[in-house]
Design a protein around this motif. Structure first.
Motif, short mmCIF file in Angstrom:
data_model
loop_
_atom_site.label_atom_id
_atom_site.label_comp_id
_atom_site.label_asym_id
_atom_site.label_seq_id
_atom_site.Cartn_x
_atom_site.Cartn_y
_atom_site.Cartn_z
N LEU A 59 -0.70 0.52 10.48
CA LEU A 59 0.60 0.02 9.84
C LEU A 59 1.32 -0.72 10.77
CD1 LEU A 59 2.16 -0.02 7.42
CD2 LEU A 59 3.06 2.24 7.80
N SER A 129 11.73 -0.26 3.15
CA SER A 129 11.69 1.41 3.41
C SER A 129 12.45 1.92 2.18
CB SER A 129 11.65 1.62 4.77
OG SER A 129 12.90 1.66 5.43
N LEU A 292 4.75 6.55 7.17
CA LEU A 292 3.59 6.87 6.37
C LEU A 292 3.99 7.51 5.09
CD1 LEU A 292 1.05 8.07 9.02
CD2 LEU A 292 1.28 5.87 7.99
N ASP A 293 5.14 8.27 5.08
CA ASP A 293 5.65 9.01 3.92
C ASP A 293 7.13 9.18 3.79
OD1 ASP A 293 6.10 10.49 1.57
OD2 ASP A 293 4.67 12.19 2.21
N GLY A 295 6.87 5.83 3.33
CA GLY A 295 5.99 4.72 3.44
C GLY A 295 6.70 3.25 3.79
N GLU A 437 0.17 -1.98 -3.79
CA GLU A 437 0.08 -2.22 -2.25
C GLU A 437 -0.48 -3.66 -2.38
OE1 GLU A 437 -1.06 -0.23 2.03
OE2 GLU A 437 -1.66 0.61 0.02
#
Length: 489
Positions: A59, A129, A292-293, A295, A437
């Motif tokens: 990422l 974000s 990542l979370d 994300g 995505e």
């Protein structure tokens, strides 16, 4: 309180998202009863490349590629943000330490961070974000400037990206009084602390100097959302990037500041008195990693994040029914209450990026929304001028004002009597169930679309190749040599 500031449950570490070694926040430190800022800095300094999960490494490379792409495109922003920024920095002088993207010259690390940060945000095409924030435009330019000058490795860059994203995510979550679309803008507040986090890691500052860097950054924080729709909004990211570098450099030299910028009478009490949850800064830190979370979202269109859904729906309607100005009678967009994007007559193409009415209409008329959708020529073209007064933004208070759970409905009435309707639930460019995505092909397409405005295809291809193996690179000198776009003899 807006729902995007609502409490987020801190979950136990997830194998796919938490530090693989489980060592963030070393419990064996000798410090007793650390302040909140000390506790945060301890966790930041514990981030190490070898403990970063593979998903975060991948990422981070996507973040770097997207960030470089929008810097190149931002250099050509139609109203002149890139041109004026480059001219300003060139006239300011500075030691030739770091490259100005598409500028053809080097300047000081601070000036390069400012220029590249401003251009990264110039088109509002930089990633986002949650809660709403621009995590790359204030941070990646600072990272690249330091990395280029000191010839630091790709692994070091990835480490800094992860640390910057984690601090920004935690700080944005803790800053419940930092409203979306009003008051202080995020890149020069939350983003600046991301930049100083990254700069401290890039320069290998020790604990005490990192505390000083955070304190220095606190006295440089601030930017006003009232400047949205003007060139100044873009400079908020540039300011955050530059001041992040400056704060770290001053701290490295021994400059002093408050060691507890997030404690009493500090950042929270000054910017949002009585409306913050400072303890969230360290709750569940890196478990899972914030990047990542919840994300990171990569924008499909170069405009405000809340315009992405109606644009997507309008393009689908255009393609399905062959819409044109001659066929459309009127338009209605059903949207959660958010006055920030209620701009029925934007003042310029740039201001149009933040208008639901304008972005939806251009998508219906053109079947696409790109950089050139926001020129003054397109904004004041006859078809737009005629139809824009017929686009209604209707607020529905039953729709949650939350970036990930909201939905939008686009209604189009045609002159032949038909009514077309499209509901859009999932956010374009966002991962997981809440979004759609971007595929690798779409991300690469965005990269080439942005860079071709200043780079030839072979140069862009080489940059993409290098960034996609960033963790193997000893430095980023070649990447920045390409990005600088030196004049050909």
């Amino acid at each position: 309180m807006h729902s995007d500031q609502a409490a987020r449950r801190v979950r136990p570490p997830q194998p796919h998202a938490a530090l693989s070694s489980g060592t963030f926040g070393n419990e064996e430190r000798s410090v007793r009863n650390p302040t909140l800022t000390e506790a945060l800095v301890d966790k930041v300094l514990d981030i190490r490349y070898d403990a970063i999960p593979a998903a975060a490494v991948e990422l981070s490379k996507k973040i770097a590629l997207d960030g470089l792409a929008v810097m190149h495109a931002g250099a050509t922003e139609p109203l002149g943000v890139g041109r004026l920024t480059t001219a300003y920095v060139r006239a300011s002088g500075g030691a030739p330490q770091a490259s100005v993207v598409a500028g053809g010259f080097k300047t000081s690390m601070q000036n390069a961070a400012y220029a590249n940060g401003t251009m990264a945000h110039a088109l509002d095409f930089d990633n986002t974000s949650y809660p709403p924030n621009h995590p790359t435009s204030p941070t990646l330019p600072a990272i690249l400037a330091i990395a280029e000058h000191h010839r630091l490795s790709g692994r070091k860059i990835i480490e800094a990206i992860v640390a910057a994203y984690e601090v920004q995510g935690r700080l944005r979550w803790a800053a419940t009084g930092l409203r979306t679309g009003t008051g202080f803008h995020k890149p020069s507040t939350v983003g600046m602390f991301g930049a100083v986090t990254a700069a401290a890691r890039m320069l290998d500052l020790d604990r005490q100097r990192t505390l000083m860097a955070f304190g220095i950054a606190g006295s440089r924080a601030g930017s006003l959302s009232i400047n949205t729709g003007t060139m100044t909004k873009s400079s908020h990211s540039g300011h955050g990037a530059r001041m992040g570098v400056e704060a770290a450099l001053l701290a490295q030299m021994g400059w002093t500041a408050s060691p507890d910028v997030f404690g009493p009478k500090g950042f929270f009490d000054t910017f949002m008195p009585g409306d913050s949850k400072p303890e969230r800064l360290i709750e569940g830190f890196a478990s899972p990693l914030w990047m990542l979370d919840p994300g990171v979202g990569f924008k499909a269109y170069p405009s405000n994040g809340f315009t992405q859904r109606p644009i997507s729906g309008a393009i689908e309607l255009h393609d399905a029914y062959g819409l044109s100005a001659e066929k459309i009678d009127r338009v209605q967009v059903i949207f959660p209450r958010f006055e920030y994007v209620n701009r029925p007559q934007p003042r310029s193409g740039l201001d149009g990026k933040f208008s639901i009415q304008y972005t939806t209409l251009v998508a219906l008329l053109d079947g696409e929304v790109g950089v050139d959708s926001f020129t003054d020529e397109r904004r004041f073209a006859p078809d737009v001028v005629e139809l824009l007064p017929k686009v209604e933004l209707q607020f529905d208070d039953a729709i949650p004002f939350d970036k990930l759970t909201m939905h939008v409905v686009v209604h189009v009435w045609l002159k032949d009597g038909r009514q077309l309707t499209k509901r859009i639930d999932r956010l374009p460019g966002w991962p997981g169930q809440a979004g759609v995505e971007l595929t690798a092909e779409q991300r690469h397409g965005k990269f080439y679309s942005c860079t071709r405005r200043v780079l030839d295809h072979e140069a862009a291809r080489r940059m993409l190749e290098l960034v996609e193996r960033l963790e193997t690179l000893p430095d980023v000198v070649e990447i920045m040599d390409i990005a600088r776009c030196d004049a050909k003899e």
